[in-house]
Enzyme design. Structure first.
Site, PDB file in Angstrom:
ATOM      1  N   LEU A 171      -1.092  39.944  47.613  1.00  0.00           N
ATOM      2  CA  LEU A 171      -1.075  39.917  46.152  1.00  0.00           C
ATOM      3  C   LEU A 171      -2.097  38.886  45.659  1.00  0.00           C
ATOM      4  O   LEU A 171      -2.215  37.798  46.224  1.00  0.00           O
ATOM      5  CB  LEU A 171       0.318  39.560  45.638  1.00  0.00           C
ATOM      6  CG  LEU A 171       1.435  40.539  46.004  1.00  0.00           C
ATOM      7  CD1 LEU A 171       2.712  40.191  45.239  1.00  0.00           C
ATOM      8  CD2 LEU A 171       1.047  41.995  45.725  1.00  0.00           C
ATOM      9  N   SER A 172      -2.840  39.274  44.643  1.00  0.00           N
ATOM     10  CA  SER A 172      -3.876  38.408  44.093  1.00  0.00           C
ATOM     11  C   SER A 172      -4.146  38.830  42.661  1.00  0.00           C
ATOM     12  O   SER A 172      -4.067  40.026  42.335  1.00  0.00           O
ATOM     13  CB  SER A 172      -5.163  38.565  44.927  1.00  0.00           C
ATOM     14  OG  SER A 172      -6.275  38.098  44.191  1.00  0.00           O
TER      15      SER A 172
ATOM     16  N   GLY B 202       0.102  28.775  48.194  1.00  0.00           N
ATOM     17  CA  GLY B 202       0.228  29.961  49.037  1.00  0.00           C
ATOM     18  C   GLY B 202      -0.742  29.909  50.220  1.00  0.00           C
ATOM     19  O   GLY B 202      -1.850  29.361  50.108  1.00  0.00           O
TER      20      GLY B 202
ATOM     21  N   MET C 270      -3.743  29.583  37.938  1.00  0.00           N
ATOM     22  CA  MET C 270      -4.763  29.915  36.934  1.00  0.00           C
ATOM     23  C   MET C 270      -4.277  31.097  36.097  1.00  0.00           C
ATOM     24  O   MET C 270      -5.076  31.803  35.479  1.00  0.00           O
ATOM     25  CB  MET C 270      -6.092  30.224  37.610  1.00  0.00           C
ATOM     26  CG  MET C 270      -6.628  29.017  38.381  1.00  0.00           C
ATOM     27  SD  MET C 270      -8.412  28.948  38.513  1.00  0.00           S
ATOM     28  CE  MET C 270      -8.737  30.431  39.407  1.00  0.00           C
ATOM     29  N   GLY C 271      -2.963  31.324  36.103  1.00  0.00           N
ATOM     30  CA  GLY C 271      -2.407  32.397  35.280  1.00  0.00           C
ATOM     31  C   GLY C 271      -2.573  33.753  35.926  1.00  0.00           C
ATOM     32  O   GLY C 271      -2.826  33.857  37.131  1.00  0.00           O
TER      33      GLY C 271
ATOM     34  N   ASP D  22      -4.720  31.522  50.320  1.00  0.00           N
ATOM     35  CA  ASP D  22      -5.934  30.692  50.224  1.00  0.00           C
ATOM     36  C   ASP D  22      -5.804  29.598  51.282  1.00  0.00           C
ATOM     37  O   ASP D  22      -5.533  28.434  50.964  1.00  0.00           O
ATOM     38  CB  ASP D  22      -6.036  30.094  48.815  1.00  0.00           C
ATOM     39  CG  ASP D  22      -6.225  31.167  47.767  1.00  0.00           C
ATOM     40  OD1 ASP D  22      -7.291  31.789  47.750  1.00  0.00           O
ATOM     41  OD2 ASP D  22      -5.284  31.408  46.984  1.00  0.00           O
TER      42      ASP D  22
ATOM     43  N   HIS E  16       2.960  34.314  42.905  1.00  0.00           N
ATOM     44  CA  HIS E  16       3.227  33.054  42.174  1.00  0.00           C
ATOM     45  C   HIS E  16       4.731  32.873  41.970  1.00  0.00           C
ATOM     46  O   HIS E  16       5.265  31.780  42.112  1.00  0.00           O
ATOM     47  CB  HIS E  16       2.585  33.094  40.784  1.00  0.00           C
ATOM     48  CG  HIS E  16       1.092  33.186  40.785  1.00  0.00           C
ATOM     49  ND1 HIS E  16       0.410  34.312  40.397  1.00  0.00           N
ATOM     50  CD2 HIS E  16       0.144  32.271  41.117  1.00  0.00           C
ATOM     51  CE1 HIS E  16      -0.875  34.099  40.477  1.00  0.00           C
ATOM     52  NE2 HIS E  16      -1.076  32.873  40.913  1.00  0.00           N
TER      53      HIS E  16
ATOM     54  N   GLN F 131     -14.411  25.485  39.334  1.00  0.00           N
ATOM     55  CA  GLN F 131     -14.301  26.064  40.675  1.00  0.00           C
ATOM     56  C   GLN F 131     -14.883  27.480  40.758  1.00  0.00           C
ATOM     57  O   GLN F 131     -14.826  28.109  41.795  1.00  0.00           O
ATOM     58  CB  GLN F 131     -12.855  26.037  41.174  1.00  0.00           C
ATOM     59  CG  GLN F 131     -11.901  26.987  40.500  1.00  0.00           C
ATOM     60  CD  GLN F 131     -10.471  26.762  40.985  1.00  0.00           C
ATOM     61  OE1 GLN F 131      -9.821  25.792  40.597  1.00  0.00           O
ATOM     62  NE2 GLN F 131      -9.972  27.628  41.848  1.00  0.00           N
TER      63      GLN F 131
HETATM   64  O1  PAF Z   1      -5.233  28.774  43.804  1.00  0.00           O
HETATM   65  C1  PAF Z   1      -5.458  28.638  42.576  1.00  0.00           C
HETATM   66  O2  PAF Z   1      -4.977  29.401  41.755  1.00  0.00           O
HETATM   67  C2  PAF Z   1      -6.365  27.517  42.112  1.00  0.00           C
HETATM   68  O3  PAF Z   1      -7.353  27.251  43.044  1.00  0.00           O
HETATM   69  C3  PAF Z   1      -5.591  26.235  41.754  1.00  0.00           C
HETATM   70  C4  PAF Z   1      -4.894  25.638  42.956  1.00  0.00           C
HETATM   71  C5  PAF Z   1      -4.581  26.532  40.658  1.00  0.00           C
HETATM   72  C6  PAF Z   1      -6.572  25.183  41.209  1.00  0.00           C
HETATM   73  O4  PAF Z   1      -7.232  25.615  40.067  1.00  0.00           O
END
Ligand code: PAF
Length: 252
Positions: free
Chosen positions: A182-183, A145, A28-29, A148, A35, A59
């Site tokens: 990291l988040s 990752g 989600m950037g 989550d 990432h 979501q």
């Molecule tokens: O973990 C995330 O960043 C989001 O839940 C994902 C997997 C990109 C789905 O929108």
């Protein structure tokens, strides 16, 4: 790096590399080293790598959370170029949700607890968008990752149940030196708050029993959504000064 914004354009490109293996990282950037570690692994394990950035509205169970989600597209693009990503997929919500979210994928057992119990609708939105992306990208491997953890279990379960031909690759959580996972949400915390937030990992990773651990979190000013032991892990979601943090550790 080739930036693709139209679904049709991606489908045309995808037809070209039948003989190459393709690795995929959905995001989600607001990209960080976590990432980028998935990108590096995908680069090692595949001939081509595609990253998607899409802030998925379905979501978010609170509109404000969606509206305030950081947009750092320029910086993200630069980071992905530096990591030699082949394709950046930036779908538009109108194309991805041409059905106006009238078609959804939901899971009814695993998604009812922990994150699911505290964020109604979150996992349905997440699974729906991941299914759309997996179907579009048609990667050989997709990278998620372990931070989550429940999301990872649900994606694996969906892929198995729906016979999706993409291998789901679980990747270790990346942490700051102080242990904080990291988040993208960490950007909402000051450096001092980030230092304080690292107590979450320290306590989860300690030998303390779950009740003492919860008591210490409360004493340190965290509000607790849950701290539970499951799947041989300790999983927690807590709030620090209005910012929600999740983390989990393996039970030693
Ligand atoms: O973990 C995330 O960043 C989001 O839940 C994902 C997997 C990109 C789905 O929108």
């Amino acid at each position: 790096m080739n930036i693709v914004t139209q679904i049709k354009a991606w489908q045309t490109i995808r037809k070209q590399f039948n003989t190459h293996s393709l690795g995929f990282i959905p995001t989600m950037g607001c990209l960080h080293e976590g990432h980028l570690s998935l990108v590096d692994r995908a680069k090692r394990e595949n001939d081509r790598v595609v990253v998607s950035i899409f802030v998925n509205p379905t979501q978010f169970n609170q509109e404000q959370d969606f509206l305030s989600y950081p947009n750092t597209l320029e910086q993200d693009t630069q980071l992905l170029i530096e990591r030699h990503v082949d394709y950046l997929f930036l779908p538009q919500a109108s194309e991805l949700y041409s059905d106006h979210y009238s078609i959804k994928i939901s899971e009814e057992t695993l998604s009812a607890e922990l994150e699911g119990a505290h964020r109604p609708g979150h996992f349905t939105g997440m699974l729906t968008v991941v299914l759309k992306l997996l179907n579009l990208i048609q990667a050989h491997r997709a990278y998620f990752g372990e931070k989550d953890y429940q999301q990872l279990l649900l994606v694996k379960k969906m892929v198995e149940a729906l016979f999706i031909p993409t291998d789901i690759m679980a990747c270790d959580t990346c942490r700051a030196k102080n242990g904080l996972a990291l988040s993208s949400r960490n950007t909402r915390l000051s450096p001092e708050q980030q230092q304080h937030a690292a107590h979450l990992f320290r306590l989860l990773n300690s030998e303390l029993d779950i009740n003492t651990l919860q008591a210490q979190l409360l004493e340190l000013g965290f509000k607790i959504d849950y701290v539970e032991e499951k799947w041989q892990r300790r999983l927690a979601a807590v709030w620090l000064d209005g910012v929600r943090l999740i983390d989990n550790t393996k039970i030693r």
